[in-house]
Design an enzyme around this catalytic site. Structure first.
Site, PDB file in Angstrom:
ATOM      1  N   HIS A   1      37.798  45.524  36.977  1.00  8.35           N
ATOM      2  CA  HIS A   1      36.482  45.347  37.593  1.00  8.35           C
ATOM      3  C   HIS A   1      35.356  45.385  36.561  1.00  8.35           C
ATOM      4  O   HIS A   1      34.800  46.466  36.326  1.00  8.35           O
ATOM      5  CB  HIS A   1      36.237  46.478  38.586  1.00  8.35           C
ATOM      6  CG  HIS A   1      37.021  46.360  39.854  1.00  8.35           C
ATOM      7  ND1 HIS A   1      36.610  45.574  40.894  1.00  8.35           N
ATOM      8  CD2 HIS A   1      38.186  46.926  40.233  1.00  8.35           C
ATOM      9  CE1 HIS A   1      37.493  45.659  41.897  1.00  8.35           C
ATOM     10  NE2 HIS A   1      38.464  46.471  41.516  1.00  8.35           N
TER      11      HIS A   1
ATOM     12  N   CYS B   1      40.087  41.478  41.161  1.00  6.47           N
ATOM     13  CA  CYS B   1      40.943  42.396  41.912  1.00  6.47           C
ATOM     14  C   CYS B   1      41.461  41.741  43.191  1.00  6.47           C
ATOM     15  O   CYS B   1      42.254  40.829  43.154  1.00  6.47           O
ATOM     16  CB  CYS B   1      40.183  43.698  42.192  1.00  6.47           C
ATOM     17  SG  CYS B   1      41.271  45.038  42.726  1.00  6.47           S
TER      18      CYS B   1
ATOM     19  N   GLU C   1      32.370  44.512  36.949  1.00  7.34           N
ATOM     20  CA  GLU C   1      31.090  44.861  37.600  1.00  7.34           C
ATOM     21  C   GLU C   1      30.913  46.364  37.726  1.00  7.34           C
ATOM     22  O   GLU C   1      29.829  46.834  38.050  1.00  7.34           O
ATOM     23  CB  GLU C   1      30.984  44.172  38.968  1.00  7.34           C
ATOM     24  CG  GLU C   1      31.769  44.810  40.105  1.00  7.34           C
ATOM     25  CD  GLU C   1      33.265  44.541  40.077  1.00  7.34           C
ATOM     26  OE1 GLU C   1      33.770  43.968  39.090  1.00  7.34           O
ATOM     27  OE2 GLU C   1      33.956  44.939  41.043  1.00  7.34           O
TER      28      GLU C   1
END
Lengths: 258, 988
Positions: free
Chosen positions: A211, A96, A213
């Site tokens: 993302h 990002c 994560e």
């Protein structure tokens, strides 16, 4: 198993260091979050790392353009050290805002510009994997969230051609599981060629807007309560992991490939 | 030396397209055809030509942008250009980042008087008249914080340097209070020399006069301002604190704090409260190692003037209530609430009789406050999983902007080389500790913010009451505190610089050590020329005050420097029992702490029962026959329909903690609760929910408050929480609180808070009030207008659950599941969403439509207990609280969310509602709509024994909602319901 060491950059408004660190640790890596200024003061810390992460966030509030101010600072003060790091058999990822930073700093080509909607968007997307980046080994499709205002990938024609020739367009937005479930368009921001992520340095450097994560557990999925009914009614155990975790596993496994 | 760098896009520019889109929508008849944008940076600093060129390149992405240091590049043809920049002294975040980039490029810091200012040039093409260009400019800027200049094609663009030049007095003056009562009143209303209100009652002014008479001297302006600040309604909550009628201890102590004390006692060992009402947030236990904190604030008056700045400040401000809890909690979630007028209402209102100061249109207020939380929350990296929009004409004068922040804090710091572990949720400044100001610098921003919000919005409202938050400066501060300084044990106390700035924070912390001494000349300023009282009271954002032991100052400062956070030692905490402030060695304030904090005279308040407008029990409907159309109408209104445009632009995934989303199910329906998993290695979760029912205040504020609590609790239970582990927060937003009738209504609502919270065993852990949400101004004919916001109570619930995988969403999941209604449906259409719909829907009524919903806590407690148990046992597939719009809306929402049909028979419901209208739209409290797999039917019904439970139907494959009613039937395709639900804000 060898435990690769991860350094996660922080400072000036980056904000997803903690969950990125947790994801790496959960798959067996060791990880440190270090402020950009501390790395500038002591770049030798990078010598101990196998993986560098530029995590998500809002460095400098996206003022003057996302990733620009942080990318400039990185290039000016650590440009050579990053080159030195990548000359070893290492991995680097920009997620990002991290992707915006590493394109601004010239580590990957192209640029991220304002979404076509001219508005920040937070939702889940589906990605098709291409190429052979070690980060994406064994993954064909992947659903993960995005959250950005400037995530439209842009590059001039010749850059796009080069990326294609080098098989470096590694993640594309497609209409997959979550877009279909929620009846949402596949491409959330107007990215050229539906590009969500690209690779460089033979696939060792990955830059992506979504993302992973934030997609490491089953209960992070946007439709997990709906999926859960399927498992429960068929007497099956609920899964625990989410689709994003594989990227972190791949990174750790890369250093255990002998 | 002043230079200007211009950066423009060389590819298609979404920002330019967005300007074009906005203007075309607002001015459909204009000949506007195209727009382009140039970003300008005005560099007021000593920079050589080559350096400037280098700086320009740094500010330009060579792939997508071009830059120029010579001129502002214009398109080949254009009709008008509009330059928009900030007014002097207004926070300019883009300018700040540009400055840092240039400094980094030059390898040196700018001098204090060197600045970079950002502005934007918008070039407009097409057949446009001068008058139109002026209207465009008005639409695109807010004159309270920005300047706009319109240039016809070909005109030159002069360089504008919005430097702050202060010409006012900078010395401290003595104020003679030996004047008539009339003069004292005037000084309180208009302030010292017209600086803005002190907003103190006459009795307080007199006590101050007497105090200084005894001392044999006049107070200084610093002292008087400081006392006004500390004693303000905003800070001391005088209305809640002072005796009201027979309640000598005040309604806060009796009803709010009193409820919590009683509940904690009853809970005994199961009490989960850890720190309530005494710190910047309230805290409950999360597990053995962590506490979770919550605080909800309002920022109403400033948001009325500058909606964007006001709402950024609302959210970054309440983030500091989290950072300022104990020794610093990490913000892990933001919540929001916007009470506004219908954005389509074009009524013009003015703050002055001469109609020179228009209120912003309702639409721009909503746009602005939405953008503000976007900037504040997203840039701070804090997820925003929950919020709401409530629309009512009474919010036209002053919007209500709620911002909440949940935090996580370890109970103890890690034991390490620096010593043993210490409690992180307690703090105390010690004599000898340095007073350290951390974060941003001080300017004129927000002066009189606290006293201003204790007044109503009018022409005299000071423009400096507006601040714009700078989330990145605060994020840097947050990182250095939470990641390093806190756990290293480098400070003894911390609090937020909010209302009253340093006067508030230092004044408050001085109580911990027993005194304070400050040297104001040490405070770093944004620009020179501030008077001592301004430095002391300024509410410039992103600042916190800390107590740092002398021996730890250098270690602390080192961390600050590495994080690029400004920290300045501005004085010392003492045990002198006095708050002493000096400026260049001269004392400008020397007040006994006791007088500063306890000197305010208590005022006996009296309330009067207002003319009773009880709902008329004989009204059970509005004679509407087309109930299907009524349902569609309701769904397409802003109080019931989707606010997905907000949910999707607020990051709710950051930090990776999201479990249930703000938009749920295939059909993406807004939820009234959210579940988070704050720790990646624990399955434990946090449930957040909200409840509000301001319309009920039209009939009865007791019912309003009870319903607000019941709604918050119900929404939390439906998401998986339990009554055993649920706490609540109260935010009262009242109006015209000087009226005894309003005080009566306040007393009633506070009593309802006590009764309801005690019955549910849900303690209050924190709260806030804002008592004067009034607008006094003029309409377009110059006539006086007074708009008083409906007495509004926002209740925020926070609970802890053992396992997030049991969390519940509101969407129907599978065909064949049975649909149940929990609770009784009564004839309670009073002040309902149904009765507030436009006249054409049915017979206009002279009253608010029948009985207002009453809360039966006894029955509801039992029902909520059963639902929690059923959810924990895995017997429930979906759950939604039945609220605004009644059962019809709940059925529609679960169906739209699941994109599945439902067949419901509502002819045999429990409760007094008999007419089709009442059955569909009554807002009887305590109800929930659940879907249950058939395989779980038996066990579910067993768990719900003794609870008013009705099996009303089942989830079906055909995409329609089909409702059987006494003598009527409603059948609607899912597509029509979905479309209506999404319609109101569709193009936002």
């Amino acid at each position: 198993m060898k435990k690769p060491h991860v350094i996660i950059f922080s400072g000036y408004g980056l904000n997803t260091e903690d969950e990125t660190k947790a994801a790496f640790q959960s798959v067996g890596a060791t990880a440190d979050i270090i402020h950009l200024n501390d790395i500038i003061a002591k770049p030798a810390v990078l010598d101990k790392a196998q993986i560098i992460v530029f995590p998500g966030g809002f460095s400098y509030g996206d003022d003057t353009g996302s990733g620009k101010a942080y990318g400039n600072r990185l290039k000016q003060h650590l440009g050579r050290e990053i080159e030195k790091f990548l000359a070893r058999d290492t991995l680097l990822i920009g997620i990002c805002n991290g992707f915006q930073i590493i394109t601004s700093a010239g580590i990957l080509p192209g640029a991220l510009v304002a979404n076509d909607s001219a508005r920040y968007q937070c939702r889940w997307v589906d990605l098709k994997v291409q190429g052979n980046s070690p980060w994406l080994k064994g993954i064909k499709m992947l659903s993960v969230p995005i959250a950005h205002g400037e995530g439209k990938y842009y590059a001039p024609r010749e850059t796009l051609d080069t990326l294609k020739n080098e098989n470096a367009i590694s993640l594309k937005y497609v209409a997959g599981e979550t877009s279909k479930h929620f009846d949402m368009p596949a491409n959330p921001n107007g990215s050229l060629e539906n590009i969500a992520g690209i690779t460089g340095y033979g696939g060792r450097v990955l830059g992506l807007m979504p993302h992973p994560e934030r997609a490491v557990r089953f209960t992070q999925l946007p439709h997990w309560t709906w999926l859960k009914e399927e498992y429960v009614r068929n007497g099956k155990e609920l899964p625990t992991e989410g689709p994003g975790i594989q990227i972190f596993k791949n990174a750790v496994n890369y250093f255990n490939h002998d | 030396m002043v230079n200007r760098i211009a950066v423009s896009s060389k590819i298609e520019d979404a920002r330019a397209r967005s300007y074009l889109h906005t203007l075309k929508n607002l001015f459909p008849k204009s000949g506007l055809t195209a727009a382009s944008v140039v970003q300008a940076y005005t560099v007021d600093a000593q920079v050589s030509a080559p350096d400037l060129e280098e700086a320009a390149q740094r500010l330009t992405n060579p792939i997508t942008e071009v830059s120029s240091v010579e001129n502002i590049p214009t398109p080949q043809t254009y009709a008008y250009a509009i330059e928009i920049g900030y007014l002097p002294g207004v926070t300019d975040n883009v300018g700040r980042t540009a400055r840092e980039t240039i400094e980094d490029c030059l390898g040196k810091k700018f001098k204090d008087d060197e600045h970079v200012y950002s502005s934007v040039f918008i070039f407009l093409e097409g057949k446009i008249e001068a008058r139109e260009a002026g209207s465009f400019a008005r639409e695109l800027h807010n004159p309270l914080i920005e300047r706009a200049t319109v240039f016809a094609a070909g005109k030159k663009f002069p360089v504008i340097v919005p430097q702050v030049r202060l010409v006012g007095k900078t010395h401290t003056s003595e104020i003679d209070l030996d004047v008539s009562d009339e003069e004292l009143r005037k000084m309180s209303k208009e302030g010292i020399e017209g600086r803005g209100p002190l907003a103190l009652p006459l009795a307080s002014m007199k006590v101050i006069r007497g105090h200084f008479k005894k001392l044999g001297r006049n107070p200084t302006d610093v002292e008087l301002e400081s006392l006004a600040q500390t004693w303000s309604e905003h800070c001391k909550h005088t209305i809640f604190a002072d005796p009201l009628d027979e309640i000598k201890e005040g309604i806060y102590r009796r009803y709010i704090k009193g409820a919590t004390e009683r509940i904690r006692k009853a809970k005994g060992k199961k009490d989960f409260c850890v720190s309530v009402f005494k710190d910047n947030s309230g805290a409950i236990a999360f597990d053995d190692k962590y506490l979770v904190t919550h605080k909800v604030e309002t920022h109403n008056s400033p948001s009325g003037l500058d909606p964007f700045g006001g709402s950024v400040t609302a959210i970054v401000g309440v983030n500091r209530d989290c950072l300022g809890f104990g020794l610093g909690a990490k913000p892990i979630a933001n919540t929001y609430g916007f009470c506004v007028e219908d954005p389509n209402d074009a009524t013009e209102l003015f703050r002055d009789k001469g109609k020179q100061q228009p209120l912003l249109p309702a639409r721009r207020i909503l746009e602005g406050v939405v953008k503000g939380i976007n900037a504040g929350g997203n840039q701070s990296g804090i997820p925003t999983p929950l919020g709401f929009v409530a629309v009512d004409p009474s919010y036209r004068g002053k919007p209500l902007v709620f911002g909440g922040t949940v935090g996580l804090i370890p109970r103890k710091s890690p034991a390490g080389s620096r010593g043993s572990a210490r409690k992180l949720y307690a703090k105390r400044a010690r004599p000898g500790d340095y007073i350290v100001m951390l974060g941003g610098r001080v300017g004129l921003d927000g002066i009189h913010g606290a006293t201003f919000s204790s007044e109503s919005l009018s022409a005299g409202s000071p423009a400096t009451a507006v601040q714009i938050g700078d989330p990145i400066t605060q994020k840097k501060l947050s990182d250095m505190l939470i990641r390093e300084a806190r756990d290293a044990g480098l400070y003894n106390s911390i609090t937020d610089d909010g209302a009253g700035g340093l006067s508030g924070s230092v004044g408050e912390m001085a109580r911990e050590s027993g005194g304070a001494q400050v040297d104001l000349e040490k405070v770093p300023l944004k620009y020179p020329g501030l008077a001592p009282w301004q430095i002391w009271l300024s509410e410039s954002q992103e600042r916190m005050t800390l107590a740092v032991p002398r021996g730890k100052w250098s270690a602390f400062k080192k961390i600050c420097d590495r994080h690029d956070v400004e920290a300045t030692c501005i004085g010392e905490f003492t045990k002198s029992k006095r708050c002493i402030v000096r400026h260049n060695g001269k004392s400008v304030m020397d007040i006994a702490l006791d007088f500063l904090h306890e000197g305010r005279p208590v005022e006996q308040q009296k309330s009067v029962r207002p003319r009773n407008h009880q709902g008329d029990a004989s009204v059970v409907g509005r004679g509407k026959t087309d109930l299907a159309e009524a349902l569609l109408r309701m769904l397409s209104g802003p109080n019931v329909g989707s606010i997905s445009f907000i949910s999707q632009q607020y990051d709710h995934e950051v930090q990776g903690t999201s479990v249930t989303k703000p938009l749920q199910g295939r059909g993406r329906v807004n939820a009234d609760a959210a579940v988070l998993q704050p720790l990646s290695d624990s399955q434990k979760g946090i449930v957040l929910a909200h409840g509000y029912a301001p319309r009920y205040s039209q009939i009865d504020t007791y019912a309003m408050a009870a319903a607000s609590i019941d709604t918050a609790v119900r929404n939390a239970i439906a998401a998986g929480a339990s009554l055993e582990y649920l706490a609540i927060l109260d935010n009262f937003c009242w109006s015209s609180s000087e009226k005894p009738e309003r005080l009566y209504e306040l007393k009633q609502s506070a009593k309802a808070c006590y009764d309801t919270a005690v019955a549910y065993g849900t303690p209050f852990i924190s709260g806030k009030d804002s008592m004067f949400n009034d607008f006094r101004g003029y309409d377009s004919k110059g006539k006086n207008v007074h708009i008083a916001a409906l007495p509004t109570l926002l209740v925020s619930a926070i609970g802890v659950i053992p396992d997030v995988s049991k969390a519940m969403t509101l969407d129907f999941k599978r065909v064949g599941d049975l649909v149940y209604l929990i609770g009784e449906t009564n004839d309670e259409l009073g002040a309902s969403a149904y009765f507030s719909m436009p006249e054409e829907i049915g017979r206009p009524t002279s009253n608010f439509g029948g009985q207002v919903p009453c809360v039966d806590t006894k029955k509801n407690s039992k029902a909520y207990g059963a639902v929690s148990k059923a959810i924990q046992k895995g017997l429930v597939a979906s759950a939604i609280g039945v609220g605004r719009g009644g059962l019809a809306v709940a059925l529609a929402k679960s169906a739209v969310a699941g994109q599945l049909g439902v067949q419901a028979d509502l002819t045999k419901l429990r409760g007094s509602a008999k007419s089709a209208e009442a059955i569909l739209f009554s807002e009887s409290q305590g109800r929930m709509l659940l879907s249950v797999p058939r395989s779980a039917q038996k066990e579910f019904e067993k768990v719900c024994q003794g609870v008013a439970l009705t099996q009303i139907g089942e989830v079906i494959q055909p995409a329609s909602v089909s409702i059987e009613l006494p003598k009527a039937k409603v059948e609607l395709p899912l597509s029509a319901l979905t479309e209506s639900y999404r319609s109101f804000f569709k193009n936002w």
